[in-house]
Design an enzyme around this catalytic site. Structure first.
Site, mmCIF file in Angstrom:
data_model
loop_
_atom_site.group_PDB
_atom_site.id
_atom_site.type_symbol
_atom_site.label_atom_id
_atom_site.label_comp_id
_atom_site.label_asym_id
_atom_site.label_seq_id
_atom_site.Cartn_x
_atom_site.Cartn_y
_atom_site.Cartn_z
ATOM 1 N N GLU A 3 -0.761 -1.936 5.136
ATOM 2 C CA GLU A 3 0.131 -1.892 6.313
ATOM 3 C C GLU A 3 0.022 -0.554 7.026
ATOM 4 O O GLU A 3 0.168 -0.478 8.249
ATOM 5 C CB GLU A 3 1.583 -2.135 5.872
ATOM 6 C CG GLU A 3 2.553 -2.325 7.052
ATOM 7 C CD GLU A 3 2.969 -1.040 7.745
ATOM 8 O OE1 GLU A 3 3.115 -1.061 8.979
ATOM 9 O OE2 GLU A 3 3.140 -0.006 7.060
ATOM 10 N N ASP A 20 0.811 -1.220 0.000
ATOM 11 C CA ASP A 20 0.000 0.000 0.000
ATOM 12 C C ASP A 20 0.846 1.272 0.000
ATOM 13 O O ASP A 20 1.996 1.289 0.416
ATOM 14 C CB ASP A 20 -0.963 0.017 1.194
ATOM 15 C CG ASP A 20 -0.259 -0.104 2.551
ATOM 16 O OD1 ASP A 20 0.742 -0.843 2.638
ATOM 17 O OD2 ASP A 20 -0.715 0.536 3.517
HETATM 18 ZN ZN LIG Z 1 5.325 3.659 6.333
HETATM 19 ZN ZN LIG Z 2 6.481 0.931 5.485
#
Ligand SMILES: [Zn+2]
Ligand SMILES: [Zn+2]
Length: 385
Positions: A130, A72
């Site tokens: 994440e 991401d």
């Molecule tokens: Zn980051």
């Molecule tokens: Zn990262």
């Protein structure tokens, strides 16, 4: 190898130009899936809407190893002007996850071409979200069978603060738990000229901000790492009005689980005491984020051995713990493993900007280092005991 180098750069630049934030990585996942489907011997699936899993069954007996890359991007407007800069205003790969994705695709390609000589089973997860809580890792671990039968897990983060090509590994506590607080202080507004008739939430909030540092410096031992940062403080509208409320937000970082549990009580005691003293009330919301990332010692030791082979002693570093957070920790709740860093900073590539900065970029030579490390780690960790 020349061919792989070009391919890694092409993957990374495509991803860099087309960033998507967590839980919205639809085009990213489709792109990754298309690349993986070209590689023979992989079984490719989509555990969630925007994550991709490739499984390679090796021709030799061995253990099951999970390799993880996060995919991401961030809600940041890119300020780089190179030709592969983000084409999506306000979204940018400013943490290097484009590089992580390219590296894991490179590993998949190399392993897929050599499956007969691969031990065990290599699962490669291209993980979504994440950067956004509750995080993609937690979803994959709790709601899919991804971790069933996994013996050991590893993955890497590029690090712009380390020279390109350097590998850094550390046993034990590596990254902190990033917990969050939100505080509303309720006072009583009024005329700026007559503070005696008000309860000034800005003055109370200012006391709270300074006194929270006493939690760190006077209530917790110096060797127990703790960071408390107030990162947002909003209140008021104009020069002659004392407002009713102040809104604060902050982050609390720890490694030690016992301190992590205790921190909210210490923080609330300070908030309560100060609000009481000044006649204000408060509403404190505290949210636990990702768990601290604690590397398994024996896996970290193996990664160090591998790094000494792959990059040599000159380019190996014992990593320092960082107060940053990482949802890789979710995998470590289920299996032993270790996370490591590959340096991506250089003057030539102008890639020493901090992570999450609008000028962040990577030295692309770090992609090859990442591939060699992660491939070697997969093969070593999958070897039968
Ligand atoms: Zn980051
Ligand atoms: Zn990262």
């Amino acid at each position: 190898m020349e061919e792989l180098r070009g391919q890694l750069v092409a993957w990374r630049r495509h991803l860099h130009m087309n960033p998507e934030v967590g839980f919205e990585e639809h085009a990213t996942a489709a792109y990754i899936e298309a690349q993986l489907r070209r590689m023979p011997g992989l079984s490719v699936s989509r555990p969630t809407a925007t994550s991709v899993l490739a499984v390679l069954k090796g021709g030799l007996p061995g253990r099951t190893v999970l390799l993880r890359a996060d995919i991401d991007a961030l809600p940041i407007h890119e300020e780089n002007t190179f030709e592969f800069a983000s084409q999506t205003p306000g979204v940018m790969h400013a943490c290097g996850h484009d590089g992580h994705t390219a590296i894991l695709l490179g590993v998949a390609q190399l392993l897929s071409g050599d499956a007969g000589r691969v031990p065990g089973e290599i699962r490669m997860i291209f993980q979504h979200a994440e950067e956004i809580g509750p995080g993609g890792a937690e979803e994959l671990v709790m709601q899919t069978p991804l971790m069933d039968g996994v013996d050991v897990v590893t993955g890497l983060h590029l690090n712009s603060q380390l020279p390109a090509g350097v590998v850094a590994v550390k046993p034990g506590a590596f990254m902190a738990a990033p917990d969050m607080l939100e505080l509303t202080i309720r006072g009583k507004g009024g005329h700026g000229a007559h503070p005696e008739e008000t309860v000034d939430p800005i003055a109370v909030g200012a006391q709270v901000v300074t006194n929270l540092q006493h939690v760190v410096s006077r209530m917790v031992a110096a060797q127990d790492a703790l960071v408390v940062s107030v990162t947002k403080f909003t209140s008021g509208t104009t020069h002659n009005v004392i407002p009713d409320t102040a809104e604060l937000m902050g982050t609390v970082r720890t490694f030690d689980p016992a301190l992590r549990e205790r921190a909210p009580q210490l923080i609330e005691r300070v908030v309560r005491g100060i609000c009481d003293a000044h006649g204000a009330t408060y509403d404190l919301r505290y949210e636990f984020g990702y768990r601290p990332l604690i590397n398994t010692d024996w896996v970290a030791a193996q990664l160090k051995d591998i790094a000494l082979d792959v990059v040599g002693a000159d380019r190996f570093r014992d990593a320092k713990p960082t107060m940053g957070g990482e949802d890789f920790s979710a995998y470590l709740e289920k299996a032993p493993g270790a996370y490591f860093n590959v340096g991506s900073g250089s003057d030539e590539a102008d890639s020493r900007w901090p992570h999450h900065h609008p000028r962040f970029t990577i030295d692309e030579t770090s992609l090859e280092t990442g591939v060699h490390m992660l491939r070697a780690a997969a093969l070593r960790l999958a070897r039968p005991e």
